[in-house]
Design an enzyme around this catalytic site. Structure first.
Site, PDB file in Angstrom:
ATOM      1  N   LYS A   1       0.853  -1.194   0.000  1.00 41.40           N
ATOM      2  CA  LYS A   1       0.000   0.000   0.000  1.00 41.40           C
ATOM      3  C   LYS A   1       0.893   1.250   0.000  1.00 41.40           C
ATOM      4  O   LYS A   1       1.779   1.398   0.852  1.00 41.40           O
ATOM      5  CB  LYS A   1      -0.902   0.007   1.239  1.00 41.40           C
ATOM      6  CG  LYS A   1      -1.955  -1.090   1.211  1.00 41.40           C
ATOM      7  CD  LYS A   1      -2.738  -1.133   2.492  1.00 41.40           C
ATOM      8  CE  LYS A   1      -3.691   0.039   2.642  1.00 41.40           C
ATOM      9  NZ  LYS A   1      -4.435  -0.038   3.935  1.00 41.40           N
ATOM     10  N   VAL A   2       0.604   2.121  -0.957  1.00 41.29           N
ATOM     11  CA  VAL A   2       1.380   3.355  -1.097  1.00 41.29           C
ATOM     12  C   VAL A   2       0.404   4.532  -1.096  1.00 41.29           C
ATOM     13  O   VAL A   2      -0.492   4.588  -1.941  1.00 41.29           O
ATOM     14  CB  VAL A   2       2.169   3.348  -2.433  1.00 41.29           C
ATOM     15  CG1 VAL A   2       2.944   4.636  -2.610  1.00 41.29           C
ATOM     16  CG2 VAL A   2       3.096   2.143  -2.512  1.00 41.29           C
TER      17      VAL A   2
END
Ligand code: G3P
Length: 226
Positions: free
Chosen positions: A86-87
């Protein structure tokens, strides 16, 4: 529509999986904080208890592109299979996404508050875009509508990315998205339990069982009970 658990507590995940075959777990640093253990050990433990087909989404914490990539590589090397990194959709995050994808790392673009953030992240190569539905509602926006708009943009633009809608307060928000063909949702355990539990179902089952035993007892002259 995939349904994932937005929680990092082992007991909660096991308890939910015991009742239903969910599609995975999403975490973020706040969720890991609530679990209260070493983050990397907790993530390894979650990966161990999940079926291999279940996804595990893990967030990077740095706000610099190079360090995000180093973190992602570390997480990929240490946690196991079927991981999505997750960014957050910040400028450093958007720079990191294509570089991660180039390395074969699957990315979930997260902390999304606008449809265009999701579009740009998907164009950069993210597999999922995670709009925060209830947080948007709390800001006076329409979180469900933003998530639906993102889904529609992905389809009309021919992007392969899917929406992984996050941050829910109730099952109605999830129902609306399910009806619209959204790819995935992730929700806290109490919201997930509310998707399936209904008092009337419980009472109906109880009545059927009682009727069955009354019938058997009257036919056979027994005093059996459930
Ligand atoms: O996955 C994102 C999510 O954890 C945010 O949810 O309930 O903190 O708004 P919430």
């Amino acid at each position: 529509m995939l349904v994932l658990i937005d929680d990092a507590r082992i007991e909660e995940i096991e308890n939910l999986y015991d009742k239903y075959p969910y599609d995975g777990v999403t975490t973020n640093p706040s969720i890991l904080k609530a679990a209260g253990h070493s983050p990397i050990e907790q993530l390894k433990m979650i990966r161990r208890i999940l079926p291999p087909t279940s996804q595990l989404h893990v967030q990077v914490v740095s706000d610099q592109t190079d360090r995000m990539i180093q973190e992602a590589q570390f997480l990929m090397d240490h946690i196991g299979e079927n991981i999505y990194i997750k960014v957050p959709v910040t400028e450093p995050g958007l720079r990191a996404i294509p570089r991660l994808v180039q390395q074969g790392i699957k990315v979930t673009a997260t902390a999304i508050y606008t449809a265009m953030q999701a579009f740009m992240a998907a164009k950069a190569g993210a597999s999922y875009a995670a709009p925060y539905v209830n947080r948007l509602d709390n800001m006076g926006a329409d979180g469900v509508r933003v998530a639906k708009t993102i889904h529609d943009i992905f389809r009309v633009q021919g992007l392969k990315a899917e929406v992984l809608a996050a941050s829910f307060k109730n099952s109605q928000q999830i129902l609306d998205l399910c009806q619209h063909g959204i790819g995935a949702v992730t929700a806290a355990p109490d919201v997930l339990r509310a998707l399936t539990y209904h008092d009337a179902t419980f009472m109906a089952e109880e009545n059927f069982t009682n009727d069955f035993y009354m019938l058997v007892n009257s036919v056979a002259g027994t005093h059996l009970h459930p």
